[in-house]
Design an enzyme around this catalytic site. Structure first.
Site, PDB file in Angstrom:
ATOM      1  N   PRO A  68      -8.775  -0.930   8.937  1.00  0.00           N
ATOM      2  CA  PRO A  68      -7.889   0.199   9.261  1.00  0.00           C
ATOM      3  C   PRO A  68      -6.437  -0.273   9.218  1.00  0.00           C
ATOM      4  O   PRO A  68      -6.128  -1.370   9.708  1.00  0.00           O
ATOM      5  CB  PRO A  68      -8.281   0.576  10.689  1.00  0.00           C
ATOM      6  CG  PRO A  68      -9.311  -0.395  11.134  1.00  0.00           C
ATOM      7  CD  PRO A  68      -9.663  -1.316  10.018  1.00  0.00           C
ATOM      8  N   GLN A  74       2.152  -6.128  -3.195  1.00  0.00           N
ATOM      9  CA  GLN A  74       2.586  -6.187  -1.795  1.00  0.00           C
ATOM     10  C   GLN A  74       3.903  -5.408  -1.632  1.00  0.00           C
ATOM     11  O   GLN A  74       4.109  -4.431  -2.330  1.00  0.00           O
ATOM     12  CB  GLN A  74       2.718  -7.644  -1.310  1.00  0.00           C
ATOM     13  CG  GLN A  74       1.402  -8.377  -1.191  1.00  0.00           C
ATOM     14  CD  GLN A  74       0.840  -8.873  -2.508  1.00  0.00           C
ATOM     15  OE1 GLN A  74       1.546  -9.498  -3.280  1.00  0.00           O
ATOM     16  NE2 GLN A  74      -0.422  -8.616  -2.767  1.00  0.00           N
ATOM     17  N   GLY A  79      -4.332  -4.311  -3.910  1.00  0.00           N
ATOM     18  CA  GLY A  79      -5.318  -3.286  -4.280  1.00  0.00           C
ATOM     19  C   GLY A  79      -4.548  -2.028  -4.614  1.00  0.00           C
ATOM     20  O   GLY A  79      -3.965  -1.418  -3.729  1.00  0.00           O
ATOM     21  N   HIS A  80      -4.489  -1.686  -5.885  1.00  0.00           N
ATOM     22  CA  HIS A  80      -3.681  -0.548  -6.346  1.00  0.00           C
ATOM     23  C   HIS A  80      -4.614   0.567  -6.825  1.00  0.00           C
ATOM     24  O   HIS A  80      -5.407   0.367  -7.747  1.00  0.00           O
ATOM     25  CB  HIS A  80      -2.731  -0.992  -7.465  1.00  0.00           C
ATOM     26  CG  HIS A  80      -1.758  -2.044  -7.022  1.00  0.00           C
ATOM     27  ND1 HIS A  80      -0.836  -2.619  -7.862  1.00  0.00           N
ATOM     28  CD2 HIS A  80      -1.558  -2.624  -5.811  1.00  0.00           C
ATOM     29  CE1 HIS A  80      -0.115  -3.497  -7.181  1.00  0.00           C
ATOM     30  NE2 HIS A  80      -0.543  -3.535  -5.935  1.00  0.00           N
ATOM     31  N   LYS A 124       2.029   2.137  -5.108  1.00  0.00           N
ATOM     32  CA  LYS A 124       2.627   1.577  -6.338  1.00  0.00           C
ATOM     33  C   LYS A 124       1.753   1.861  -7.550  1.00  0.00           C
ATOM     34  O   LYS A 124       2.240   2.199  -8.630  1.00  0.00           O
ATOM     35  CB  LYS A 124       2.798   0.047  -6.193  1.00  0.00           C
ATOM     36  CG  LYS A 124       3.734  -0.375  -5.085  1.00  0.00           C
ATOM     37  CD  LYS A 124       3.784  -1.877  -4.923  1.00  0.00           C
ATOM     38  CE  LYS A 124       2.515  -2.483  -4.377  1.00  0.00           C
ATOM     39  NZ  LYS A 124       2.210  -2.128  -2.978  1.00  0.00           N
ATOM     40  N   ASN A 132      -5.252 -10.198  -3.501  1.00  0.00           N
ATOM     41  CA  ASN A 132      -4.926  -9.604  -2.193  1.00  0.00           C
ATOM     42  C   ASN A 132      -4.426  -8.170  -2.379  1.00  0.00           C
ATOM     43  O   ASN A 132      -4.523  -7.346  -1.479  1.00  0.00           O
ATOM     44  CB  ASN A 132      -3.883 -10.451  -1.431  1.00  0.00           C
ATOM     45  CG  ASN A 132      -2.666 -10.823  -2.261  1.00  0.00           C
ATOM     46  OD1 ASN A 132      -2.653 -10.668  -3.487  1.00  0.00           O
ATOM     47  ND2 ASN A 132      -1.649 -11.351  -1.622  1.00  0.00           N
ATOM     48  N   ASP A 174       0.813  -1.231   0.000  1.00  0.00           N
ATOM     49  CA  ASP A 174       0.000   0.000   0.000  1.00  0.00           C
ATOM     50  C   ASP A 174       0.839   1.271   0.000  1.00  0.00           C
ATOM     51  O   ASP A 174       0.436   2.297   0.558  1.00  0.00           O
ATOM     52  CB  ASP A 174      -0.965   0.022   1.203  1.00  0.00           C
ATOM     53  CG  ASP A 174      -1.886  -1.178   1.204  1.00  0.00           C
ATOM     54  OD1 ASP A 174      -2.217  -1.658   0.107  1.00  0.00           O
ATOM     55  OD2 ASP A 174      -2.256  -1.631   2.303  1.00  0.00           O
TER      56      ASP A 174
HETATM   57  P1  GDP Z   1      -0.612   0.321  -3.603  1.00  0.00           P
HETATM   58  O1  GDP Z   1      -1.232  -0.942  -3.165  1.00  0.00           O
HETATM   59  O2  GDP Z   1       0.854   0.381  -3.309  1.00  0.00           O
HETATM   60  O3  GDP Z   1      -0.892   0.673  -5.027  1.00  0.00           O
HETATM   61  O4  GDP Z   1      -1.269   1.487  -2.705  1.00  0.00           O
HETATM   62  P2  GDP Z   1      -2.837   1.625  -2.319  1.00  0.00           P
HETATM   63  O5  GDP Z   1      -3.579   2.089  -3.497  1.00  0.00           O
HETATM   64  O6  GDP Z   1      -3.323   0.405  -1.626  1.00  0.00           O
HETATM   65  O7  GDP Z   1      -2.749   2.740  -1.201  1.00  0.00           O
HETATM   66  C1  GDP Z   1      -2.160   3.977  -1.442  1.00  0.00           C
HETATM   67  C2  GDP Z   1      -3.190   5.075  -1.142  1.00  0.00           C
HETATM   68  O8  GDP Z   1      -2.541   6.325  -1.088  1.00  0.00           O
HETATM   69  C3  GDP Z   1      -4.241   5.221  -2.231  1.00  0.00           C
HETATM   70  O9  GDP Z   1      -5.426   5.659  -1.630  1.00  0.00           O
HETATM   71  C4  GDP Z   1      -3.655   6.294  -3.132  1.00  0.00           C
HETATM   72  O10 GDP Z   1      -4.651   7.024  -3.855  1.00  0.00           O
HETATM   73  C5  GDP Z   1      -2.983   7.183  -2.124  1.00  0.00           C
HETATM   74  N1  GDP Z   1      -1.766   7.873  -2.582  1.00  0.00           N
HETATM   75  C6  GDP Z   1      -0.800   7.462  -3.416  1.00  0.00           C
HETATM   76  N2  GDP Z   1       0.205   8.372  -3.475  1.00  0.00           N
HETATM   77  C7  GDP Z   1      -0.156   9.385  -2.661  1.00  0.00           C
HETATM   78  C8  GDP Z   1       0.474  10.616  -2.262  1.00  0.00           C
HETATM   79  O11 GDP Z   1       1.580  10.947  -2.670  1.00  0.00           O
HETATM   80  N3  GDP Z   1      -0.219  11.403  -1.374  1.00  0.00           N
HETATM   81  C9  GDP Z   1      -1.452  11.051  -0.871  1.00  0.00           C
HETATM   82  N4  GDP Z   1      -2.050  11.859  -0.020  1.00  0.00           N
HETATM   83  N5  GDP Z   1      -2.057   9.903  -1.237  1.00  0.00           N
HETATM   84  C10 GDP Z   1      -1.415   9.081  -2.099  1.00  0.00           C
HETATM   85  P1  IMO Z   2      -0.761  -4.207  -2.250  1.00  0.00           P
HETATM   86  O1  IMO Z   2      -0.280  -4.792  -3.557  1.00  0.00           O
HETATM   87  C1  IMO Z   2      -1.011  -4.535   2.104  1.00  0.00           C
HETATM   88  C2  IMO Z   2      -1.031  -8.594   3.778  1.00  0.00           C
HETATM   89  C3  IMO Z   2      -2.305  -9.004   4.498  1.00  0.00           C
HETATM   90  C4  IMO Z   2      -1.727  -9.950   5.535  1.00  0.00           C
HETATM   91  C5  IMO Z   2      -0.603 -10.644   4.782  1.00  0.00           C
HETATM   92  C6  IMO Z   2      -0.997 -11.996   4.204  1.00  0.00           C
HETATM   93  O2  IMO Z   2      -2.056  -3.488  -2.343  1.00  0.00           O
HETATM   94  O3  IMO Z   2       0.319  -3.423  -1.599  1.00  0.00           O
HETATM   95  P2  IMO Z   2      -2.478 -12.721   2.119  1.00  0.00           P
HETATM   96  O4  IMO Z   2      -3.922 -12.442   1.805  1.00  0.00           O
HETATM   97  O5  IMO Z   2      -1.524 -12.202   1.109  1.00  0.00           O
HETATM   98  O6  IMO Z   2      -2.240 -14.146   2.461  1.00  0.00           O
HETATM   99  O7  IMO Z   2      -2.216 -11.882   3.489  1.00  0.00           O
HETATM  100  O8  IMO Z   2      -0.257  -9.767   3.714  1.00  0.00           O
HETATM  101  N1  IMO Z   2      -1.218  -8.109   2.393  1.00  0.00           N
HETATM  102  C7  IMO Z   2      -1.171  -6.811   2.034  1.00  0.00           C
HETATM  103  N2  IMO Z   2      -1.041  -5.701   2.780  1.00  0.00           N
HETATM  104  N3  IMO Z   2      -1.070  -4.450   0.758  1.00  0.00           N
HETATM  105  C8  IMO Z   2      -1.168  -5.547  -0.010  1.00  0.00           C
HETATM  106  O9  IMO Z   2      -1.105  -5.515  -1.354  1.00  0.00           O
HETATM  107  C9  IMO Z   2      -1.272  -6.804   0.628  1.00  0.00           C
HETATM  108  N4  IMO Z   2      -1.399  -8.077   0.196  1.00  0.00           N
HETATM  109  C10 IMO Z   2      -1.359  -8.857   1.273  1.00  0.00           C
HETATM  110  O10 IMO Z   2      -2.948  -7.896   5.078  1.00  0.00           O
HETATM  111  O11 IMO Z   2      -1.132  -9.214   6.575  1.00  0.00           O
HETATM  112 MG    MG Z   3      -2.768  -1.622  -1.881  1.00  0.00          MG
END
Ligand code: GDP
Ligand code: IMO
Ligand code: MG
Length: 430
Positions: free
Chosen positions: A302, A224, A43-44, A16, A41, A13
């Site tokens: 959360p 991840q 979520g981008h 990426k 698993n 998270d």
């Molecule tokens: P990923 O799994 O690595 O692609 O990241 P996620 O999408 O799960 O979580 C990143 C969250 O931060 C998302 O809600 C994005 O829209 C947000 N985000 C990404 N870059 C930035 C940033 O530079 N500033 C802020 N405030 N939010 C960001």
């Molecule tokens: P992105 O690509 C954050 C975490 C789960 C749990 C552990 C194992 O969006 O960054 P799993 O379902 O993979 O067996 O769970 O890994 N986890 C992540 N945490 N971002 C992710 O993906 C994750 N994918 C798995 O919360 O702790």
């Molecule tokens: Mg994510």
């Protein structure tokens, strides 16, 4: 032409999706964006003109018409999610190819994932319950229904019956007190998605090889983060897949890269169980969660929040093969009076240096912090050039650079991008 990989440098998270989307926009026409490991698993998140999109399985390049998006042979294919996300690709007019060898996540895997978690009580991993552990367990034991099997129900059935694959899964589910779908039901479940996915089946390794031969750009998208990697993370509180450059090597036989970009937040978050030494369980942690909207993209949970941890980030760069960093969510730290950064681990009386951060090290070390002045500016959003950042922010970046310089050879991992907001445009290139 360039070959670039994007990896998470923390516990996932990190943002990426946004970085991949941005770099995908700069690919030459016919360039590739490639998901190489993990499953739904992930979520981008990507914001396009004020509209939010989340990709769990297809590459984050699907919002770009000129990009060919690939799902590699080691991706855990959740058929429902693929079908949903193909609609996004259709909407943007981008092409998608999915590897015929990629393993299919079955309802059996999801069920077993949940049952194992429920039985584990306090020892549960906090998985996303998307079947990832059971799917990769079977995959590495060489059992899988493959995407290519979806051409024919008999092939799906044959893969399920080979070497007792279905039988063993069903027996485990029954052992844990639940009712397993029958083999016929499982075949039927798979085949309902077949018409949608069949036109996209391909040999993605061949496509990547041809692209490199023909000097096309290739962008690999990690899921991840290195600290969740099955080898280098804090087992057992990790995912079950490869989150480092090794995931690209293993899937595609590509070993040379122009850039390997690690993505890290300006602070740290973790979802699920496992040690998190710089975690803040007080109101500062709550403030980070609120300002950063730190709730899981996939499960809505959360996220645990804490300060940036430099020794762990350095470890992630080393293990991940990361050669440069994008620091995201810098805007979230705006307005903090002081900012802390974990800078030192002492384990069994010794300072950690190029050592392995096992689960035990994370749990038993004492942590030293550096405390820095925050910046007064309400937001960094809207800043377009590095010169416009406040002095205190530059000091924060310098502390990160110092923490990432390897003592053995003075090798520096440069910071090349700063995220200043969720939007595509909120990115400053250094
Ligand atoms: P990923 O799994 O690595 O692609 O990241 P996620 O999408 O799960 O979580 C990143 C969250 O931060 C998302 O809600 C994005 O829209 C947000 N985000 C990404 N870059 C930035 C940033 O530079 N500033 C802020 N405030 N939010 C960001
Ligand atoms: P992105 O690509 C954050 C975490 C789960 C749990 C552990 C194992 O969006 O960054 P799993 O379902 O993979 O067996 O769970 O890994 N986890 C992540 N945490 N971002 C992710 O993906 C994750 N994918 C798995 O919360 O702790
Ligand atoms: Mg994510």
């Amino acid at each position: 032409m360039s070959i670039v990989a994007i990896l998470g440098a923390q516990w996932g998270d990190e943002g990426k999706g946004k970085i991949v989307d941005r770099l995908a926009s700069e690919l030459s026409s016919g360039g590739l964006c490639v998901r190489f490991f993990g499953g739904s698993n992930a979520g981008h998140t990507i914001w396009v003109d004020g509209e939010k999109f989340v990709t769990h399985l297809l590459p984050s390049g699907i919002m770009h018409r000129h990009v060919l998006n690939l799902v590699g042979p080691a991706v855990a294919c959740d058929l429902e999610v693929i079908c949903d996300e193909l609609k996004i690709a259709e909407r943007f007019g981008s092409e998608v190819a999915i590897d015929r060898s990629a393993p299919v996540v079955l309802p059996l895997h999801m069920l077993l994932d949940g049952l194992r978690e429920d039985r584990a009580g306090a020892k549960k991993i906090g998985t996303t319950r998307r079947g990832i552990g059971p799917l990769y367990g079977a995959f590495f034991a060489r059992n899988a229904v493959r995407m290519g099997d979806l051409t024919n129900a008999d092939k799906v059935r044959a893969s399920l019956l080979e070497r007792g694959y279905y039988e063993e899964m069903a027996a485990l589910i029954q052992l844990y007190g639940a009712h397993a779908p029958t083999c016929d039901e499982t075949v039927e479940w798979c085949m309902q998605f077949a018409p949608k996915v069949r036109p996209h089946l391909a040999d993605t390794r061949r496509i990547v090889c041809a692209a490199i031969e023909n000097d096309r750009d290739v962008l690999f998208e990690g899921a991840q983060g290195v600290l969740l990697d099955v080898f280098h993370g804090s087992q057992p509180d990790t995912t079950s897949s490869l989150c480092t450059l090794a995931g690209v090597n293993a899937s595609f036989g590509v070993y040379q890269f122009d850039r390997v970009i690690g993505v890290a937040k300006a602070y740290a978050t973790r979802v699920g169980s496992g040690p998190f030494p710089s975690e803040l369980t007080d109101e500062t942690g709550d403030r980070l969660r609120e300002l950063g909207h730190e709730f899981g993209t996939t499960t809505g949970r959360p996220r645990r929040c804490g300060w940036l941890d430099l020794p762990l980030l350095a470890y992630a760069c080393r293990m991940g093969g990361i050669t440069e960093l994008a620091i995201t969510k810098a805007d979230v730290l705006s307005g903090f009076e002081t900012i802390r950064v974990a800078s030192r681990y002492v384990f069994e009386g010794g300072v950690m240096h190029d050592d392995t951060f096992t689960s035990r090290v994370l749990r038993e070390s004492s942590i030293g912090y550096r405390t820095l002045s925050g910046w007064k500016e309400d937001s960094l959003q809207g800043i377009k050039t590095p010169g416009a950042f406040p002095t205190e922010f530059h000091q924060f970046l310098d502390v990160i650079r110092q923490g990432l310089t390897r003592s053995s050879d003075n090798r520096i991992v440069p910071i090349t991008m700063i995220g200043t907001g969720p939007d595509r445009e909120d990115l400053v290139v250094l």
